[in-house]
Design a protein around this motif. Sequence first.
Motif, short mmCIF file in Angstrom:
data_model
loop_
_atom_site.label_atom_id
_atom_site.label_comp_id
_atom_site.label_asym_id
_atom_site.label_seq_id
_atom_site.Cartn_x
_atom_site.Cartn_y
_atom_site.Cartn_z
N ASP A 146 2.89 9.11 -6.38
CA ASP A 146 3.36 10.32 -6.27
C ASP A 146 4.38 10.61 -7.08
OD1 ASP A 146 1.58 10.67 -4.22
OD2 ASP A 146 2.77 10.68 -2.60
N VAL A 147 5.40 9.62 -7.16
CA VAL A 147 6.57 9.90 -7.92
C VAL A 147 6.29 10.04 -9.37
CG1 VAL A 147 7.40 7.40 -8.37
CG2 VAL A 147 9.04 9.42 -8.23
N LYS A 148 5.25 9.19 -9.80
CA LYS A 148 4.90 9.29 -11.19
C LYS A 148 4.28 10.80 -11.72
CE LYS A 148 2.30 6.68 -14.64
NZ LYS A 148 2.80 5.91 -15.56
N LEU A 149 3.32 11.33 -10.70
CA LEU A 149 2.87 12.75 -10.86
C LEU A 149 3.84 13.72 -10.65
CD1 LEU A 149 -0.56 12.09 -8.91
CD2 LEU A 149 -0.14 12.35 -11.46
N SER A 204 7.47 5.74 -17.97
CA SER A 204 8.21 4.60 -18.09
C SER A 204 8.68 4.15 -16.49
CB SER A 204 9.83 5.12 -18.52
OG SER A 204 9.62 5.29 -19.75
N TRP A 205 7.79 4.60 -15.45
CA TRP A 205 7.89 4.10 -14.24
C TRP A 205 7.30 2.45 -14.16
CZ3 TRP A 205 10.99 5.82 -10.66
CH2 TRP A 205 11.30 7.39 -10.73
N TYR A 206 7.96 1.62 -13.52
CA TYR A 206 7.71 0.52 -13.13
C TYR A 206 7.92 0.02 -11.78
CZ TYR A 206 8.33 -4.90 -12.64
OH TYR A 206 8.19 -6.05 -12.26
N ILE A 207 6.83 -0.82 -11.23
CA ILE A 207 6.96 -1.17 -9.61
C ILE A 207 6.73 -2.71 -9.81
CG2 ILE A 207 4.43 -0.64 -9.45
CD1 ILE A 207 5.19 -0.01 -6.59
N ALA A 258 0.95 -1.40 0.04
CA ALA A 258 -0.08 -0.24 -0.13
C ALA A 258 0.90 1.24 -0.14
CB ALA A 258 -0.96 -0.03 1.28
N LYS A 259 1.80 1.45 0.79
CA LYS A 259 2.85 2.36 0.76
C LYS A 259 3.61 2.65 -0.50
CE LYS A 259 3.59 2.96 5.83
NZ LYS A 259 4.72 2.78 6.75
N ALA A 260 4.10 1.51 -0.78
CA ALA A 260 4.84 1.63 -2.00
C ALA A 260 3.88 2.06 -3.29
CB ALA A 260 5.25 0.04 -2.45
N LEU A 261 2.54 1.53 -3.40
CA LEU A 261 1.73 2.14 -4.56
C LEU A 261 1.24 3.55 -4.39
CD1 LEU A 261 -0.58 -0.94 -4.78
CD2 LEU A 261 1.20 -0.32 -6.56
N LYS A 262 1.19 3.85 -2.99
CA LYS A 262 1.02 5.40 -2.93
C LYS A 262 2.29 6.13 -3.32
CE LYS A 262 -2.18 4.99 0.73
NZ LYS A 262 -2.37 5.09 2.27
N ALA A 263 3.57 5.84 -3.11
CA ALA A 263 4.78 6.49 -3.06
C ALA A 263 4.98 6.48 -4.88
CB ALA A 263 5.89 5.74 -2.62
#
Length: 127
Positions: free
Chosen positions: A37-40, A52-55, A29-34
């Motif tokens: 945020d970084v994508k935006l 080009s962001w990948y998680i 949950a925290k990783a998806l929120k971060a």
Amino acid sequence: MTITVVNLRSSMATLQEDIDGAIEKQLRAKALKAFADVKLMTPVDTGQARNSWYIGYTETYFDGEIGSTSNITILTPKDKPQEIIVTNGVTYIQFLNNGHSKQAPMKFIESAFKKYFDSVEVEVTNG
């Protein structure tokens, strides 16, 4: 009166599984929120850096083709994850993060993740 506890080991194992599951769920949950945020916060010119962001639990980079779709995948539960990896495969992401765009502050990647995690490591790799 005597109380006998039966199957204590089984109960402990079940409790540990529940704890591990709760920790993993909170980590995701925290990783998806971060990640959101970084994508935006990623500056946009052509949109390639933002898309080009990948998680995930394994490292995968953008394939480099202009016009290709984002390589975002949904995190699925994994047994006791040690880390969640967020990557951006464009060659110039480090320059954007170092303040070469007026659209985002310097170290915007670290900033996005430090809202959710105490320890953040940004690593630049070639390859």
